[in-house]
Scaffold this motif. Structure first.
Motif, short mmCIF file in Angstrom:
data_model
loop_
_atom_site.label_atom_id
_atom_site.label_comp_id
_atom_site.label_asym_id
_atom_site.label_seq_id
_atom_site.Cartn_x
_atom_site.Cartn_y
_atom_site.Cartn_z
N GLU A 63 10.23 -7.86 2.37
CA GLU A 63 10.30 -7.01 3.56
C GLU A 63 10.97 -7.71 4.74
O GLU A 63 11.61 -7.06 5.57
CB GLU A 63 8.88 -6.58 3.96
N LEU A 98 4.48 -3.46 6.27
CA LEU A 98 3.81 -3.22 5.00
C LEU A 98 3.07 -4.46 4.53
O LEU A 98 1.92 -4.42 4.12
CB LEU A 98 4.81 -2.76 3.95
N LEU A 102 -0.37 -11.03 -2.80
CA LEU A 102 0.43 -9.81 -2.74
C LEU A 102 1.18 -9.73 -1.42
O LEU A 102 2.35 -9.33 -1.37
CB LEU A 102 -0.46 -8.57 -2.93
N ILE A 138 5.29 -9.19 -0.93
CA ILE A 138 5.85 -8.09 -0.13
C ILE A 138 6.56 -8.65 1.11
O ILE A 138 7.65 -8.21 1.47
CB ILE A 138 4.76 -7.09 0.30
#
Lengths: 425, 425
Positions: free
Chosen positions: A173, A380, A165, A169
């Motif tokens: 990002e 994040l 994950l 991301i």
């Protein structure tokens, strides 16, 4: 009514997702396999040097070899991760096929001779260049090429750290400071999942980290689920993490410029860089800051895992690793910045935990993810990485640490091709 | 050099963050306190009805009361969450101060008489209207007002569910489909942390959920860290979760339109709505789908926690809850959609787990977050919510479920004021 509710839209979405799954599958299996091979070779080279420490003295020559390989065969590969980011922002420039193999071999050589570097750069470049190759074969249009390249980055990143994950991301990002777009979330998620599965299928394993449990002394009332004093300490430490990201990014940028202004014959630079590393190691009298910093060269060496324990790091270990890595990467050696950033963060977290009287395991973990978050502007992804590596229990501290470091690391991260969507504040 | 590296930028960022902390502190303490009071009153009213089940027969009159309260005193409050979102997108329209108290009282009344509704709408409106009030007092400019309103939503959401990071991400993610901007991440994170802490300080507690541990039967090789068969089942279930989000959103929208076209005298609508709920409950012979669905009215009732156990839900519980909640909310009762969405998801997950021979606790948890993710288009916030409520162990399944549901739920979620930045695919 039911027909109108479940309109053709769902079928279109379904077809689209299916199509992307079919496209992504071969791409990420190839990327995962190459990353697995890379991790295997890297591990071999690191342990070979542990047994043959004299290899360090050949670091300048290894640098020379890498320098000329890129000069003669590299085409635009020299630009590294920035080339991949540029190509995603504005496709058209192209990514040479040789980028993957070249960076793989150079990284292994860098580590074989003791250069202080990481591996995410290598994985991202493997991912990006393989994805680019497939995008040509599949004759994808510009928008689709952007998606596949982003997915390639996700696959590489997810595979190299075993954090699917986070990989997905991170890929979305890292492109732009200040926002995330979901345009490629599905390809990225599929790609990093398959990338990670492929690495597992090749039986290549990742280091596991553990935060020792600790009692939070409760200075306030017992009904607070969050401890305010601990949270305050986390914020203070995270400002330091952010500033150390800034220091790292600036030192790497500036050293490169200084080297280039001092030596007009650029092949001298890796020789100088390698020599500085040798001298530093002789002066310090220990090899702890060479190479990846994950496995211990001797019992009691300072490594990322050792930094999670009390006394597992020296006060200035983080600064030494910053210097070692800046010198290594700015003089033309290959690898990546991320594992050294983990090292800098974990050891700085260790140091700060004794200054602040805070739990050492937690602070090492916070530094691990936050220094990386600050240097790459991916708060994040790093928060999620905290959960993927250390578990969900401390999620809120992970988020506070990563975003605080992000705010204090300035706008010039380690990737110059990153765009700025919005200033930080 | 050190001076140039740590430039004035960090000092400016620091000042800015400090300023926002000072602004946010009173706002989120007030929001948190009002949410704590709301949760306390809500709990009281739910348990009062448990002991006095005949209250249900007064539901139509309760609806009438709410209807006229909004008509006479509500100003623009009727627009609910959409008013808050609109005001964040384009500040200027204003949010009436009375929105907070009005929605609080109406929600408590809705639940006292057995209406099937949630509480996040209430919390978001409390947060938004209080933040708006403070923004006037502080004389903030347009950009700052947007930030404070967003932070107010984060505080309300984080406080009502005890999930601070989810609150912060939700507030930023809900505004626009297809991207997240970080413009207000810092105020949001501070606000939802303080909101959550304030609720704890008032000694109001949240329900805890637990996924029972399960053995994953390993159909492939033991070296796969991820189980491909389980992942496939998760994807299939999540398509169903996404379609049920779509069904919910469409049913709520359409019922509202149908009611409005049938009854020109709008005060009849809550009477009809309340009567439908009474009839449905008499026909079904049990009160399980009334109100919030978290606490059990009698031993063996179908609730969100019971759905995490085998046999803890009927095959069609999810559909009944969809109908109950659509009828309740589209006929003018107040509350929110989120807790009913949790209920729909958890019970649908329970049903699907027996169809797919999958672990019931995990699938209830996946439905819990994924149906919500699909209906509000906030897949990332819901992934994080999974970690905050159920722990980090199943993170990757949480992400796959939320994003899959998001892709299959269409573009018309439950918030019509949400903007679309990019189509889903």
């Amino acid at each position: 009514m039911i027909n109108k509710i479940f309109s053709l839209e769902q079928i279109r979405v379904f077809k689209n997702l299916l199509r992307w799954t079919v496209i992504i599958l071969p791409v990420s299996i190839v990327i995962g396999s190459m990353v697995a091979f890379f991790l295997w070779a890297l591990n071999l080279s690191i342990h070979y040097r542990f047994e043959h420490p004299w290899l360090l003295y050949f670091l300048p020559f290894a640098g020379l070899l890498i320098h000329f390989s890129y000069k003669l065969y590299g085409k635009t590969s020299e630009k590294g991760n920035n080339l991949i980011l540029d190509e995603i922002h504005t496709p058209g420039g192209g990514i040479p096929k040789r980028m993957g193999p070249l960076v793989l071999v150079s990284t292994v050589i860098t580590h074989l001779f003791g250069g202080s570097a990481g591996r995410e750069g290598t994985a991202v470049q493997i991912g990006g260049s393989i994805a680019h190759m497939f995008s040509k074969w599949f004759k994808l249009d510009t928008k689709e090429t952007r998606m596949l390249l982003t997915a390639g980055v996700a696959a590489g990143f997810g595979a190299v750290f075993g954090t699917p994950l986070t990989g997905a991301i991170f890929a979305l990002e890292v492109l732009t400071i200040g926002r995330i777009q979901y345009f490629a979330i599905f390809p990225c998620l599929i790609a990093s999942l398959i990338g990670d599965l492929t690495v597992s299928a090749w039986q290549v394993h990742h280091t596991t980290y553990r935060i020792d449990t600790f009692d939070i002394p409760n200075y306030f009332e017992t009904y607070f689920s969050l401890n305010i004093l601990l949270l305050t300490k986390v914020v203070i430490a995270s400002i330091a993490f952010g500033l150390s990201s800034l220091l790292f990014a600036q030192m790497a940028h500036r050293l490169k410029k200084i080297f280039l202004s001092l030596f007009r014959k650029t092949w001298i630079i890796p020789i100088i860089g390698g020599t500085i590393i040798i001298i530093l190691t002789l002066v310090l009298g220990k090899p702890d800051y060479l190479s990846l910093g994950v496995d211990a060269e001797y019992p009691g060496a300072i490594t990322i895992p050792s930094a999670f324990k009390e006394g597992g790091s020296d006060t200035w270990s983080w600064l030494w690793k910053t210097i070692y890595t800046s010198v290594t990467l700015s003089s033309g050696f290959k690898g990546g910045e991320v594992t050294p950033l983990f090292y800098i963060g974990a050891t700085l977290g260790n140091t700060l935990s004794s200054l602040l009287n805070a739990p050492v395991g937690l602070f090492a973990a916070l530094g691990f993810i936050a220094v990386f978050a600050g240097a790459t502007n991916t708060p994040l992804a790093c928060t999620i990485m905290g959960v993927e590596l250390f578990g969900g229990e401390y999620l809120i501290y992970f988020a506070v640490a990563c975003y605080t470091a992000y705010f204090f690391s300035g706008h010039a991260g380690i990737y110059s091709a990153q765009k700025i969507w919005a200033r930080k504040g």
